[in-house]
Design a protein around this motif. Structure first.
Motif, mmCIF file in Angstrom:
data_model
loop_
_atom_site.group_PDB
_atom_site.id
_atom_site.type_symbol
_atom_site.label_atom_id
_atom_site.label_comp_id
_atom_site.label_asym_id
_atom_site.label_seq_id
_atom_site.Cartn_x
_atom_site.Cartn_y
_atom_site.Cartn_z
ATOM 1 N N PRO A 63 -48.666 34.534 54.262
ATOM 2 C CA PRO A 63 -49.220 33.236 53.495
ATOM 3 C C PRO A 63 -48.171 31.841 53.217
ATOM 4 C CG PRO A 63 -50.245 34.867 51.514
ATOM 5 C CD PRO A 63 -48.542 35.877 52.982
ATOM 6 N N PRO A 64 -48.995 31.139 53.523
ATOM 7 C CA PRO A 64 -48.009 29.436 53.284
ATOM 8 C C PRO A 64 -48.161 29.585 51.166
ATOM 9 C CG PRO A 64 -50.501 28.711 53.820
ATOM 10 C CD PRO A 64 -50.312 30.521 54.361
ATOM 11 N N SER A 65 -48.851 29.952 50.514
ATOM 12 C CA SER A 65 -48.145 29.349 49.419
ATOM 13 C C SER A 65 -47.229 30.992 48.631
ATOM 14 C CB SER A 65 -49.721 29.913 48.705
ATOM 15 O OG SER A 65 -50.462 31.054 48.749
ATOM 16 N N ALA A 66 -47.015 32.002 49.604
ATOM 17 C CA ALA A 66 -46.066 32.397 49.163
ATOM 18 C C ALA A 66 -45.092 33.179 50.132
ATOM 19 C CB ALA A 66 -46.721 33.805 48.584
ATOM 20 N N ARG A 67 -44.932 32.329 50.946
ATOM 21 C CA ARG A 67 -44.158 32.184 52.228
ATOM 22 C C ARG A 67 -42.319 32.270 52.394
ATOM 23 N NH1 ARG A 67 -45.797 28.983 55.380
ATOM 24 N NH2 ARG A 67 -44.824 27.306 55.514
ATOM 25 N N GLY A 68 -42.590 31.243 51.294
ATOM 26 C CA GLY A 68 -40.346 31.230 50.558
ATOM 27 C C GLY A 68 -40.622 32.136 49.655
ATOM 28 N N ARG A 69 -41.683 32.585 48.578
ATOM 29 C CA ARG A 69 -41.218 33.030 48.047
ATOM 30 C C ARG A 69 -41.092 34.869 48.077
ATOM 31 N NH1 ARG A 69 -45.142 35.948 44.863
ATOM 32 N NH2 ARG A 69 -46.411 34.319 45.688
ATOM 33 N N MET A 70 -41.378 35.290 49.104
ATOM 34 C CA MET A 70 -41.403 36.196 49.728
ATOM 35 C C MET A 70 -40.178 36.598 50.715
ATOM 36 S SD MET A 70 -43.543 38.357 47.832
ATOM 37 C CE MET A 70 -43.899 39.750 48.870
ATOM 38 N N THR A 71 -40.012 35.394 51.623
ATOM 39 C CA THR A 71 -39.226 35.571 52.484
ATOM 40 C C THR A 71 -37.603 35.855 51.184
ATOM 41 O OG1 THR A 71 -40.208 34.360 54.399
ATOM 42 C CG2 THR A 71 -37.489 34.504 53.585
ATOM 43 N N ALA A 72 -37.762 35.234 49.988
ATOM 44 C CA ALA A 72 -36.183 35.418 49.068
ATOM 45 C C ALA A 72 -35.989 36.555 48.427
ATOM 46 C CB ALA A 72 -36.925 34.124 47.927
ATOM 47 N N TRP A 73 -37.988 37.016 48.260
ATOM 48 C CA TRP A 73 -37.369 38.592 47.642
ATOM 49 C C TRP A 73 -36.789 39.330 49.089
ATOM 50 C CZ3 TRP A 73 -37.304 40.808 43.314
ATOM 51 C CH2 TRP A 73 -38.107 39.953 42.181
ATOM 52 N N ALA A 74 -37.345 39.398 50.498
ATOM 53 C CA ALA A 74 -36.737 39.900 51.534
ATOM 54 C C ALA A 74 -35.099 40.398 51.222
ATOM 55 C CB ALA A 74 -37.700 39.434 52.850
ATOM 56 N N TYR A 75 -34.774 38.611 51.997
ATOM 57 C CA TYR A 75 -33.067 38.286 51.842
ATOM 58 C C TYR A 75 -32.569 39.091 50.378
ATOM 59 C CZ TYR A 75 -33.316 36.535 55.706
ATOM 60 O OH TYR A 75 -33.520 36.033 57.423
ATOM 61 N N THR A 76 -33.110 39.038 48.796
ATOM 62 C CA THR A 76 -32.183 39.178 48.022
ATOM 63 C C THR A 76 -32.126 40.562 47.708
ATOM 64 O OG1 THR A 76 -33.888 37.312 46.054
ATOM 65 C CG2 THR A 76 -32.687 39.643 45.234
ATOM 66 N N LEU A 77 -33.263 41.485 48.734
ATOM 67 C CA LEU A 77 -32.884 43.024 48.719
ATOM 68 C C LEU A 77 -32.244 43.064 49.337
ATOM 69 C CD1 LEU A 77 -33.753 46.230 48.756
ATOM 70 C CD2 LEU A 77 -35.469 45.397 50.331
ATOM 71 N N GLY A 78 -32.080 42.220 50.436
ATOM 72 C CA GLY A 78 -30.922 41.920 51.883
ATOM 73 C C GLY A 78 -29.522 42.099 51.213
ATOM 74 N N PHE A 79 -29.526 41.383 50.581
ATOM 75 C CA PHE A 79 -28.013 40.297 49.992
ATOM 76 C C PHE A 79 -27.155 41.217 49.345
ATOM 77 C CE2 PHE A 79 -29.538 36.141 51.597
ATOM 78 C CZ PHE A 79 -28.256 36.081 52.535
ATOM 79 N N CYS A 80 -28.284 42.627 48.727
ATOM 80 C CA CYS A 80 -27.285 43.466 48.257
ATOM 81 C C CYS A 80 -26.656 44.124 49.098
ATOM 82 C CB CYS A 80 -28.615 44.243 47.012
ATOM 83 S SG CYS A 80 -29.828 44.067 45.720
ATOM 84 N N GLY A 81 -26.642 44.224 50.592
ATOM 85 C CA GLY A 81 -26.096 45.280 51.010
ATOM 86 C C GLY A 81 -24.113 43.969 51.216
ATOM 87 N N VAL A 82 -24.148 42.797 50.142
ATOM 88 C CA VAL A 82 -22.690 42.319 50.055
ATOM 89 C C VAL A 82 -22.264 42.896 49.083
ATOM 90 C CG1 VAL A 82 -21.772 40.638 49.853
ATOM 91 C CG2 VAL A 82 -23.653 40.529 51.672
#
Length: 461
Positions: A140-159
């Motif tokens: 949903p638009p009200s949470a799109r940026g925040r939830m995408t940021a959560w996905a990438y926060t999990l992803g960036f633990c790989g670095v």
């Protein structure tokens, strides 16, 4: 027959549910292994350079091979995802990456490694733009940026995982297998597990509706609504972004009303590679040029890499409060400043601090632009547009060793980061002048031909 635009408005009015969080987690775990692999190049190249005598053209090809493959993958599979669906394309990317990453682990010489890295890169290249398009489709638009940021926060633990595993394994040979081979093997096995998880992901209901698969779209939306414990109330109807069942041709991206956004995003992707991957791929070599040993270089790299997940987490509370384009601009300025400071730094403490600050602010930048590029175009070309733009960044990243290593060798770290800062300054002008506003708006509203980015009614500054 269900109205495809009613499907969109029902998705937009849902609260964030447990099912949304599951989708975000699966996407995030997949990006973990994608980013784990992308940042292996610099660590592995340092070992190949010291222990196996790889240098010159061979070293540059080891660094560039996965990114050349990523160019091909982002370009081809991104467009394929607009035709066969996000979920099928996701499964293809992970299968390619897992198989050829495992083959990389058992390479018999440098040239086999280069070929396997190229083929694994085809899967890697499409992963992140597909994730951006998919999350833009379902959140949903009200949470799109925040939830995408959560996905990438999990992803960036790989670095940092990549950095610390490289620090622990490179130079070692557990069970008789060289440490650098273990790094590729770990990535391959992790991706295989994620492939199984991804088989449970739903197809994008927006894509299903846009391609005329209305009954399937209805079933997926009902899964989201069931998770919310209610039937979502319909919002005001937005103008269709394309006729139901119509797939816009790729050339439509270079015509009005999309041309301005396309040119902005293509130029952005060419420039951001200097700042983002120029640092991540070459930092061990920069530290070696400053006189640090391989052991110390890998340690400083691993500490700097901690900034990736922490910076990503820092973006979560601000990404919905600031207009996306201005968050990109501000973080790009921060990258230029901290990059120059890193270039001038000479002590271990200064290198660790400025390296950490650089990677932290670069991931506020990264989360903002990954959300942004998934918002800009209609559903029927969303994955292809993100993929083609991202393909340019992979091609530019493949060229980075041939551009930046000669600068580093001839003029030193300060000159290298001056080039980086100059690229980020051009990027700031590009986004500030040409980028539309998107924060808080439905992707249907953003991709409406009448939306010029100037709307301020619901979008924060």
């Amino acid at each position: 027959m269900p109205d495809p635009h009613r499907i969109s408005t029902r998705l937009d009015t849902l609260p964030v549910t447990r099912f949304h969080r599951y989708v975000v987690a699966v996407v995030g775990i997949a990006t973990f292994f994608d980013l784990f692999d992308l940042f292996l190049a610099s660590s592995v190249s340092a070992v190949l350079q010291q222990e196996f005598g790889v240098a010159g053209t061979e070293l540059k090809l080891v660094l560039a091979s996965a990114f050349i493959g990523a160019f091909a993958g982002a370009l081809a599979i991104g467009r394929l995802a607009d035709r066969v669906g996000r979920r099928n394309a996701f499964l293809l990317t992970l299968a390619l990456y897992s198989f050829f990453s495992m083959a990389s682990a058992f390479s018999t010489d440098v040239w086999m490694l280069v070929v396997c890295r190229f083929l694994a890169g085809i899967g890697l290249g499409a992963e992140l733009p597909l994730a951006d398009a998919y999350l833009a489709d379902v959140l949903p638009p009200s949470a799109r940026g925040r939830m995408t940021a959560w996905a990438y926060t999990l992803g960036f633990c790989g670095v940092p995982a990549s950095g610390f595993l490289a620090r622990a394994l490179l130079g070692e040979a557990p069970l008789g297998l060289a440490g650098w081979r273990w790094l590729f093997l770990i990535g391959a096995l992790g991706a295989a597990i994620v492939w199984i998880l991804r088989t449970n992901l739903p197809e994008s209901p927006r894509w299903l509706a846009a391609t005329g698969r209305h009954d399937q779209a209805e079933r997926v939306v009902r899964r989201f609504e069931k998770a919310a414990g209610r039937r979502a109330a319909p919002a005001a109807q937005s103008e269709p972004d394309s006729a139901p069942g119509e797939i816009l041709p790729a050339r439509a991206l270079l015509r009005p009303p999309w041309r301005r956004r396309t040119l902005m995003l293509y130029l952005f992707q060419l420039l951001q590679t200097f700042g983002y991957y120029g640092f991540g791929s070459l930092v061990p070599m920069v530290l070696a040029a400053k006189g640090f040993s391989l052991s110390h270089s890998l340690t400083f790299s691993a500490v700097s890499f901690l900034g990736y997940p922490l910076g990503s987490a820092l973006s979560i509370p601000v990404i919905e409060r600031l207009q996306r384009k201005w968050l990109i601009v501000a973080s790009a300025v921060g990258m230029a400043v901290f990059g120059l400071a890193f270039g001038y730094a000479s002590t271990g403490a200064a290198i660790a601090v400025f390296g950490f600050c650089y990677t932290a602010v670069s991931n506020v930048f990264s989360n903002a632009f990954h959300t942004y590029q998934g918002e800009l175009f209609p559903t029927s070309v969303r994955a292809g547009a993100a993929g083609s733009a991202y393909a340019l960044s992979r091609l530019a990243t493949a060229a980075m060793p041939f551009i930046l290593i000669p600068v580093l060798d001839s003029f030193g770290p300060t000159a290298l980061f001056t080039v980086v800062a100059s690229a980020m300054a051009l990027l700031v002008v590009d986004v500030a002048v040409l980028g539309p506003r998107t924060t808080g708006l439905s992707v249907d509203e953003i991709s409406s031909p009448r939306h010029d980015g100037a709307s301020r009614a619901r979008a924060p500054y």
